[in-house]
Design an enzyme around this catalytic site. Sequence first.
Site, PDB file in Angstrom:
ATOM      1  N   ILE A 177       0.802  -1.320   0.012  1.00  0.00           N
ATOM      2  CA  ILE A 177       0.093  -0.098  -0.037  1.00  0.00           C
ATOM      3  C   ILE A 177       0.731   1.392   0.013  1.00  0.00           C
ATOM      4  O   ILE A 177       0.652   2.341  -0.760  1.00  0.00           O
ATOM      5  CB  ILE A 177      -1.011  -0.127   1.069  1.00  0.00           C
ATOM      6  N   ASP A 218      11.514   3.803   4.770  1.00  0.00           N
ATOM      7  CA  ASP A 218      11.370   2.539   5.041  1.00  0.00           C
ATOM      8  C   ASP A 218      12.356   1.816   5.590  1.00  0.00           C
ATOM      9  O   ASP A 218      13.622   2.192   5.586  1.00  0.00           O
ATOM     10  CB  ASP A 218      10.727   1.720   3.727  1.00  0.00           C
ATOM     11  N   ASP A 263      13.814   2.472  10.861  1.00  0.00           N
ATOM     12  CA  ASP A 263      12.873   1.563  11.469  1.00  0.00           C
ATOM     13  C   ASP A 263      12.050   2.727  12.284  1.00  0.00           C
ATOM     14  O   ASP A 263      12.518   3.472  13.003  1.00  0.00           O
ATOM     15  CB  ASP A 263      13.728   0.640  12.392  1.00  0.00           C
ATOM     16  N   VAL A 264      10.806   2.416  11.919  1.00  0.00           N
ATOM     17  CA  VAL A 264       9.944   3.535  12.537  1.00  0.00           C
ATOM     18  C   VAL A 264       9.905   3.305  14.192  1.00  0.00           C
ATOM     19  O   VAL A 264       9.125   4.154  14.810  1.00  0.00           O
ATOM     20  CB  VAL A 264       8.495   3.229  12.152  1.00  0.00           C
ATOM     21  N   SER A 306      -6.985  -0.391   9.760  1.00  0.00           N
ATOM     22  CA  SER A 306      -7.343  -1.529   9.225  1.00  0.00           C
ATOM     23  C   SER A 306      -8.712  -1.861   9.660  1.00  0.00           C
ATOM     24  O   SER A 306      -9.411  -1.435  10.447  1.00  0.00           O
ATOM     25  CB  SER A 306      -6.529  -2.865   9.889  1.00  0.00           C
ATOM     26  N   TYR A 312      -2.919  -7.442  16.544  1.00  0.00           N
ATOM     27  CA  TYR A 312      -3.059  -6.632  15.302  1.00  0.00           C
ATOM     28  C   TYR A 312      -4.187  -5.630  15.507  1.00  0.00           C
ATOM     29  O   TYR A 312      -4.139  -4.501  15.246  1.00  0.00           O
ATOM     30  CB  TYR A 312      -2.843  -7.607  14.213  1.00  0.00           C
ATOM     31  N   LYS A 335      -4.321  -1.665  15.498  1.00  0.00           N
ATOM     32  CA  LYS A 335      -4.929  -0.846  14.548  1.00  0.00           C
ATOM     33  C   LYS A 335      -6.275   0.207  15.053  1.00  0.00           C
ATOM     34  O   LYS A 335      -6.401   0.856  14.585  1.00  0.00           O
ATOM     35  CB  LYS A 335      -5.727  -1.740  13.403  1.00  0.00           C
TER      36      LYS A 335
HETATM   37  N1  LIG Z   1      -2.516  -5.815   3.149  1.00  0.00           N
HETATM   38  C1  LIG Z   1      -3.633  -5.861   3.914  1.00  0.00           C
HETATM   39  O1  LIG Z   1      -4.552  -6.913   3.543  1.00  0.00           O
HETATM   40  C2  LIG Z   1      -3.767  -4.838   4.777  1.00  0.00           C
HETATM   41  C3  LIG Z   1      -5.175  -4.793   5.189  1.00  0.00           C
HETATM   42  C4  LIG Z   1      -5.375  -3.705   6.389  1.00  0.00           C
HETATM   43  C5  LIG Z   1      -4.243  -2.801   6.586  1.00  0.00           C
HETATM   44  N2  LIG Z   1      -2.912  -2.979   6.141  1.00  0.00           N
HETATM   45  C6  LIG Z   1      -2.044  -2.153   6.544  1.00  0.00           C
HETATM   46  O2  LIG Z   1      -1.804  -1.464   5.611  1.00  0.00           O
HETATM   47  C7  LIG Z   1      -0.085  -0.877   5.971  1.00  0.00           C
HETATM   48  C8  LIG Z   1       0.948  -1.437   4.780  1.00  0.00           C
HETATM   49  O3  LIG Z   1       0.707  -2.799   4.756  1.00  0.00           O
HETATM   50  P1  LIG Z   1       0.989  -3.639   3.327  1.00  0.00           P
HETATM   51  O4  LIG Z   1       0.007  -4.670   3.223  1.00  0.00           O
HETATM   52  O5  LIG Z   1       1.260  -2.587   2.119  1.00  0.00           O
HETATM   53  O6  LIG Z   1       2.360  -4.292   3.737  1.00  0.00           O
HETATM   54  P2  LIG Z   1       3.653  -4.821   3.060  1.00  0.00           P
HETATM   55  O7  LIG Z   1       4.275  -5.840   4.010  1.00  0.00           O
HETATM   56  O8  LIG Z   1       3.589  -5.084   1.695  1.00  0.00           O
HETATM   57  O9  LIG Z   1       4.418  -3.413   3.183  1.00  0.00           O
HETATM   58  C9  LIG Z   1       4.860  -2.849   4.655  1.00  0.00           C
HETATM   59  C10 LIG Z   1       6.170  -1.921   4.444  1.00  0.00           C
HETATM   60  O10 LIG Z   1       6.481  -1.525   5.863  1.00  0.00           O
HETATM   61  C11 LIG Z   1       7.533  -1.630   6.006  1.00  0.00           C
HETATM   62  N3  LIG Z   1       7.881  -1.745   7.600  1.00  0.00           N
HETATM   63  C12 LIG Z   1       7.542  -2.688   8.322  1.00  0.00           C
HETATM   64  N4  LIG Z   1       8.215  -2.607   9.353  1.00  0.00           N
HETATM   65  C13 LIG Z   1       8.685  -1.440   9.694  1.00  0.00           C
HETATM   66  C14 LIG Z   1       9.483  -0.669  10.286  1.00  0.00           C
HETATM   67  N5  LIG Z   1       9.636  -1.082  11.640  1.00  0.00           N
HETATM   68  N6  LIG Z   1       9.986   0.565   9.910  1.00  0.00           N
HETATM   69  C15 LIG Z   1      10.063   0.778   8.663  1.00  0.00           C
HETATM   70  N7  LIG Z   1       9.168   0.215   7.825  1.00  0.00           N
HETATM   71  C16 LIG Z   1       8.829  -0.949   7.947  1.00  0.00           C
HETATM   72  C17 LIG Z   1       8.371  -2.894   5.274  1.00  0.00           C
HETATM   73  O11 LIG Z   1       9.457  -2.667   4.928  1.00  0.00           O
HETATM   74  C18 LIG Z   1       7.346  -2.768   3.876  1.00  0.00           C
HETATM   75  O12 LIG Z   1       7.744  -1.855   2.953  1.00  0.00           O
HETATM   76  C19 LIG Z   1       0.053  -1.608   7.287  1.00  0.00           C
HETATM   77  O13 LIG Z   1       0.086  -0.731   8.240  1.00  0.00           O
HETATM   78  C20 LIG Z   1      -0.985  -2.794   7.346  1.00  0.00           C
HETATM   79  O14 LIG Z   1      -1.183  -3.254   8.668  1.00  0.00           O
HETATM   80  C21 LIG Z   1      -2.987  -4.017   5.170  1.00  0.00           C
END
Ligand SMILES: NC(=O)c1ccc[n+]([C@@H]2O[C@H](COP(=O)([O-])OP(=O)(O)OC[C@H]3O[C@@H](n4cnc5c(N)ncnc54)[C@H](O)[C@@H]3O)[C@@H](O)[C@H]2O)c1
Length: 248
Positions: free
Chosen positions: A28, A47, A68-69, A147, A161, A165
Amino acid sequence: MNISEGSATACKRLAGRRIVVTGAASGIGRATAELFAAEGAAVALLDRNSAAASEVAHAIGGFVAEADVTDERGVEAAVRRCEEALGGIDGIVNAAGIMATGSLLDMPVALWRKIIDVNLIGTYLVTRSALASLRKAESGTVVNIASAQGLLPNAADHTAYAASKGGIVNLSRALAAELAPHIRVNSVCPGMVDTPMADIHRANVSNYALKRIAQPDEIARAILFLTDGDSSYVTGAALAVDGGRSFH
Ligand SMILES: NC(=O)c1ccc[n+]([C@@H]2O[C@H](COP(=O)([O-])OP(=O)(O)OC[C@H]3O[C@@H](n4cnc5c(N)ncnc54)[C@H](O)[C@@H]3O)[C@@H](O)[C@H]2O)c1
């Protein structure tokens, strides 16, 4: 610049805006960075995975800040680098996050803490680090990716989780009140999205009115709405972008 170039720039929804997107190396966050750049924004990709973020940045002309966040000092330094590279910060998209499943008894406490640390405290740290810049912006925006689990938890093994959220939804509302009127803060609550995080083979699409999961770009377009001027009267909202999961 000829007239057609000028009008093309004027049509871009984020022309002149400087945005930091966390988690921009994948999923996302990546789709958001790509869409925002296409809409004329100057984008910084924050990231922990700088190699993957660099590939995205190379394609869209963005700036990469590795951090790292959960690392308070690392985040502060990375946000400063973003501010210097972009010449200021008008908006933040907090998309960095992790997901892990496990029942209350099975999940180790350390993993519970990690989920809260990355998803909730990471969102807080990045936003706090950017606050001085956002206050200088003409109209600052923060969009936090929560989420559907943060609105309506429905899976027995997603408790940590869902807690993280739900925290993001309420953090966003509280900050919307604290930072108004100059900075708008909203959250986006996706259902399952086709990214590396999601185990899409476990998706039960009958839970979704639209009978499918989302593509990352469909979430990015909702984030765009909450970042550009079309949402000028929206703050403190938790926008479900979940194909009808939360009411179905
Ligand atoms: N994919 C889904 O179904 C979904 C649904 C609802 C919400 N979300 C939320 O959307 C957001 C993005 O998720 P996504 O599906 O794109 O996941 P993803 O795993 O594809 O991407 C997550 C990104 O966050 C980075 N990241 C993780 N931990 C980190 C840290 N400690 N410091 C810096 N960067 C970090 C990773 O390197 C990665 O680039 C997240 O918050 C996730 O909870 C995802």
